[in-house]
Design a protein around this motif. Structure first.
Motif, PDB file in Angstrom:
ATOM      1  N   GLY A 155      95.542  45.335 -19.194  1.00  0.00           N
ATOM      2  CA  GLY A 155      96.475  46.203 -18.480  1.00  0.00           C
ATOM      3  C   GLY A 155      97.489  46.853 -19.401  1.00  0.00           C
ATOM      4  N   VAL A 156      97.927  48.039 -19.035  1.00  0.00           N
ATOM      5  CA  VAL A 156      98.974  48.753 -19.778  1.00  0.00           C
ATOM      6  C   VAL A 156     100.103  49.054 -18.798  1.00  0.00           C
ATOM      7  CG1 VAL A 156      99.535  50.776 -21.186  1.00  0.00           C
ATOM      8  CG2 VAL A 156      97.231  49.793 -21.285  1.00  0.00           C
ATOM      9  N   GLY A 157     101.138  48.229 -18.852  1.00  0.00           N
ATOM     10  CA  GLY A 157     102.279  48.413 -17.952  1.00  0.00           C
ATOM     11  C   GLY A 157     102.032  47.944 -16.537  1.00  0.00           C
ATOM     12  N   LEU A 158     101.072  47.040 -16.353  1.00  0.00           N
ATOM     13  CA  LEU A 158     100.749  46.508 -15.027  1.00  0.00           C
ATOM     14  C   LEU A 158     100.776  44.989 -15.056  1.00  0.00           C
ATOM     15  CD1 LEU A 158      97.669  48.722 -14.050  1.00  0.00           C
ATOM     16  CD2 LEU A 158     100.033  49.016 -13.269  1.00  0.00           C
ATOM     17  N   GLU A 159     101.035  44.402 -13.891  1.00  0.00           N
ATOM     18  CA  GLU A 159     100.973  42.954 -13.772  1.00  0.00           C
ATOM     19  C   GLU A 159      99.514  42.493 -13.852  1.00  0.00           C
ATOM     20  OE1 GLU A 159     103.375  40.524 -13.477  1.00  0.00           O
ATOM     21  OE2 GLU A 159     104.712  42.179 -14.053  1.00  0.00           O
ATOM     22  N   PRO A 160      99.251  41.351 -14.491  1.00  0.00           N
ATOM     23  CA  PRO A 160      97.894  40.811 -14.486  1.00  0.00           C
ATOM     24  C   PRO A 160      97.389  40.638 -13.057  1.00  0.00           C
ATOM     25  CG  PRO A 160      99.272  39.613 -16.046  1.00  0.00           C
ATOM     26  CD  PRO A 160     100.192  40.513 -15.283  1.00  0.00           C
ATOM     27  N   GLY A 161      96.118  40.937 -12.863  1.00  0.00           N
ATOM     28  CA  GLY A 161      95.535  40.839 -11.534  1.00  0.00           C
ATOM     29  C   GLY A 161      95.533  42.147 -10.771  1.00  0.00           C
ATOM     30  N   THR A 162      96.133  43.195 -11.344  1.00  0.00           N
ATOM     31  CA  THR A 162      96.123  44.505 -10.703  1.00  0.00           C
ATOM     32  C   THR A 162      94.765  45.166 -10.906  1.00  0.00           C
ATOM     33  OG1 THR A 162      98.483  44.785 -11.155  1.00  0.00           O
ATOM     34  CG2 THR A 162      97.251  46.762 -10.581  1.00  0.00           C
ATOM     35  N   VAL A 163      94.226  45.731  -9.837  1.00  0.00           N
ATOM     36  CA  VAL A 163      92.960  46.459  -9.925  1.00  0.00           C
ATOM     37  C   VAL A 163      93.263  47.926 -10.208  1.00  0.00           C
ATOM     38  CG1 VAL A 163      90.897  47.198  -8.666  1.00  0.00           C
ATOM     39  CG2 VAL A 163      91.774  44.870  -8.382  1.00  0.00           C
ATOM     40  N   VAL A 164      92.588  48.482 -11.208  1.00  0.00           N
ATOM     41  CA  VAL A 164      92.746  49.895 -11.558  1.00  0.00           C
ATOM     42  C   VAL A 164      91.482  50.648 -11.161  1.00  0.00           C
ATOM     43  CG1 VAL A 164      93.167  51.581 -13.388  1.00  0.00           C
ATOM     44  CG2 VAL A 164      94.264  49.325 -13.494  1.00  0.00           C
ATOM     45  N   VAL A 165      91.648  51.646 -10.287  1.00  0.00           N
ATOM     46  CA  VAL A 165      90.577  52.584  -9.972  1.00  0.00           C
ATOM     47  C   VAL A 165      90.781  53.788 -10.876  1.00  0.00           C
ATOM     48  CG1 VAL A 165      89.515  54.023  -8.197  1.00  0.00           C
ATOM     49  CG2 VAL A 165      90.445  51.777  -7.591  1.00  0.00           C
ATOM     50  N   THR A 166      89.791  54.090 -11.696  1.00  0.00           N
ATOM     51  CA  THR A 166      89.968  55.088 -12.743  1.00  0.00           C
ATOM     52  C   THR A 166      90.047  56.509 -12.192  1.00  0.00           C
ATOM     53  OG1 THR A 166      88.785  53.676 -14.306  1.00  0.00           O
ATOM     54  CG2 THR A 166      88.983  56.017 -14.886  1.00  0.00           C
ATOM     55  N   ASP A 167      91.069  57.233 -12.624  1.00  0.00           N
ATOM     56  CA  ASP A 167      91.172  58.669 -12.356  1.00  0.00           C
ATOM     57  C   ASP A 167      90.328  59.403 -13.395  1.00  0.00           C
ATOM     58  OD1 ASP A 167      91.832  61.277 -11.823  1.00  0.00           O
ATOM     59  OD2 ASP A 167      93.934  61.105 -12.405  1.00  0.00           O
ATOM     60  N   LYS A 168      90.760  59.332 -14.643  1.00  0.00           N
ATOM     61  CA  LYS A 168      90.002  59.901 -15.758  1.00  0.00           C
ATOM     62  C   LYS A 168      89.760  58.795 -16.778  1.00  0.00           C
ATOM     63  CE  LYS A 168      92.222  64.464 -15.404  1.00  0.00           C
ATOM     64  NZ  LYS A 168      93.252  64.053 -14.422  1.00  0.00           N
ATOM     65  N   ALA A 169      88.569  58.762 -17.340  1.00  0.00           N
ATOM     66  CA  ALA A 169      88.272  57.878 -18.464  1.00  0.00           C
ATOM     67  C   ALA A 169      88.594  58.654 -19.735  1.00  0.00           C
ATOM     68  CB  ALA A 169      86.811  57.457 -18.449  1.00  0.00           C
ATOM     69  N   VAL A 170      89.451  58.097 -20.578  1.00  0.00           N
ATOM     70  CA  VAL A 170      89.885  58.810 -21.777  1.00  0.00           C
ATOM     71  C   VAL A 170      89.484  58.034 -23.025  1.00  0.00           C
ATOM     72  CG1 VAL A 170      91.813  59.855 -20.537  1.00  0.00           C
ATOM     73  CG2 VAL A 170      92.204  57.750 -21.825  1.00  0.00           C
ATOM     74  N   ASP A 171      89.364  58.774 -24.138  1.00  0.00           N
ATOM     75  CA  ASP A 171      89.020  58.128 -25.398  1.00  0.00           C
ATOM     76  C   ASP A 171      90.277  57.625 -26.089  1.00  0.00           C
ATOM     77  OD1 ASP A 171      90.208  60.375 -26.545  1.00  0.00           O
ATOM     78  OD2 ASP A 171      88.314  61.283 -27.173  1.00  0.00           O
ATOM     79  N   CYS A 172      90.147  57.154 -27.321  1.00  0.00           N
ATOM     80  CA  CYS A 172      91.285  56.563 -28.022  1.00  0.00           C
ATOM     81  C   CYS A 172      92.326  57.589 -28.440  1.00  0.00           C
ATOM     82  CB  CYS A 172      90.807  55.766 -29.228  1.00  0.00           C
ATOM     83  SG  CYS A 172      89.862  56.736 -30.419  1.00  0.00           S
ATOM     84  N   PHE A 173      92.010  58.891 -28.264  1.00  0.00           N
ATOM     85  CA  PHE A 173      92.981  59.957 -28.501  1.00  0.00           C
ATOM     86  C   PHE A 173      93.532  60.482 -27.177  1.00  0.00           C
ATOM     87  CE2 PHE A 173      89.905  60.118 -32.043  1.00  0.00           C
ATOM     88  CZ  PHE A 173      90.767  59.858 -33.103  1.00  0.00           C
ATOM     89  N   PHE A 174      93.227  59.771 -26.089  1.00  0.00           N
ATOM     90  CA  PHE A 174      93.701  60.083 -24.731  1.00  0.00           C
ATOM     91  C   PHE A 174      93.101  61.372 -24.180  1.00  0.00           C
ATOM     92  CE2 PHE A 174      97.543  58.343 -27.121  1.00  0.00           C
ATOM     93  CZ  PHE A 174      97.149  57.022 -26.965  1.00  0.00           C
ATOM     94  N   ARG A 175      91.915  61.744 -24.654  1.00  0.00           N
ATOM     95  CA  ARG A 175      91.228  62.933 -24.171  1.00  0.00           C
ATOM     96  C   ARG A 175      90.217  62.532 -23.103  1.00  0.00           C
ATOM     97  NH1 ARG A 175      88.882  64.936 -29.841  1.00  0.00           N
ATOM     98  NH2 ARG A 175      87.996  62.832 -29.564  1.00  0.00           N
TER      99      ARG A 175
END
Length: 322
Positions: A155-175
């Motif tokens: 997680g990035v800025g979320l409590e453990p156990g939070t489910v993330v439904v992906t909006d956009k999948a980004v690469d390591c350059f955030f693209r």
């Protein structure tokens, strides 16, 4: 460059890089983009131990409406058993068989209109599986199905156990893109997922207790340790502050979790006009550390949350619940 490659990709103006045209998510039939398939007498799906001559794929898989893929073979068997129970299907859920038992690469279970498949870890492994899965669904003449990747993430800025439904999948350059090298040419594919499915999943989460869910971007990396900025790998050339600065940049671009499969999953689904979603639970907050010290029973419950959410989605689509 061959005319076939040009016909598959469109007009190439730069022989070092090319962006594929996008296919809208509105064709109920799968959109396989390979002219060679129509000329083949037999298509052997080698890593599934299946083939168009050895198996009646339409009879075996033609009624599939939901496909769920995840990294672990054991987890996907457990998910198949869980779905069997949730859909109240006849027979003993412990007697489901691995359709791919003739190979040790992937595991596959069919439970009513649901297909559950393992994909291994990382982009190369899931990519191989997706090529053969998409061809399988094409040969089986499946229509109007939805494809899910369910799994775990940091997680990035979320409590453990939070489910993330992906909006956009980004690469390591955030693209929001995936780069595939084909015969020395970089093919760039969009990684945006179907927002209708994402919003439907978010609505489903509001009807469940104990499945906190958000929609956010998912960052996909090429490896677990260095690529994701873990400080506890065998190699580490960066400081704690370097890691935290990178994670802050990721968060500010909308990234809420990190894993290793979402970009190629999203890119291939979009290229083939498949409605799809990535649903991953966070096992820890990367801002707070790198060691996963959560008790095992808690982690098991976390890992079940994407399964519970997707099962609820499936039951609603099938009209089993209001």
């Amino acid at each position: 460059m061959s005319s076939i490659l040009l016909n598959c990709m469109g007009t190439v103006t730069d022989h070092s890089e090319y962006s594929e045209p996008e296919v809208p998510f509105k064709n109920p039939q799968i959109h396989v983009k390979n002219p060679h398939l129509d000329t083949m007498e037999e298509d052997i799906l080698y890593h599934f131990n299946l083939g168009t001559k050895t198996h009646n794929l339409p009879e075996m898989f033609g009624d599939i409406k939901f496909v769920c893929v995840g990294g672990s073979a054991n987890r996907m068997k457990s998910f198949a058993q869980f779905i069997h129970q949730e859909l109240a299907l006849p027979g003993n859920m412990d007697n489901i068989t691995d359709i791919c038992e003739g190979t040790d690469r992937y595991s596959m279970y069919k439970v009513g209109p649901v297909l559950s498949i393992s994909h291994g870890m990382g982009v190369p492994s899931i990519s191989i599986m997706l090529h053969e899965l998409i061809k399988l669904l094409h040969h089986a003449r499946c229509i109007d199905f939805t494809l899910f990747r369910i799994g775990t993430s940091g997680g990035v800025g979320l409590e453990p156990g939070t489910v993330v439904v992906t909006d956009k999948a980004v690469d390591c350059f955030f693209r929001a893109q995936f780069e595939q090298v084909v015969l020395g040419i970089v093919i760039t594919r969009s990684t945006e997922l179907d927002m209708g499915v994402s919003k439907e999943l978010l609505q489903c989460s509001s009807e469940l207790d104990g499945v906190p869910t958000v929609i956010g971007n998912t960052m996909c990396t090429s490896d677990f340790y260095e690529g994701q900025g873990w400080l506890d790998g065998a190699l580490c050339s960066f400081s704690t502050e370097d890691k935290l600065e990178y994670l802050r940049k990721a968060y500010n671009t909308g990234v809420r979790n990190i894993e290793m499969e979402s970009t190629v999953f999203a890119a291939m689904c979009r290229a083939c006009a498949i409605k799809a979603a990535v649903v991953c639970v966070t096992l820890l907050s990367r801002f707070d550390g790198d060691q996963i010290s959560t008790p095992h029973d808690v982690l098991v419950e976390y890992q079940q949350r994407p399964q519970v959410l997707v099962a609820h989605f499936i039951k609603k689509r099938l009209g089993l619940i209001a």
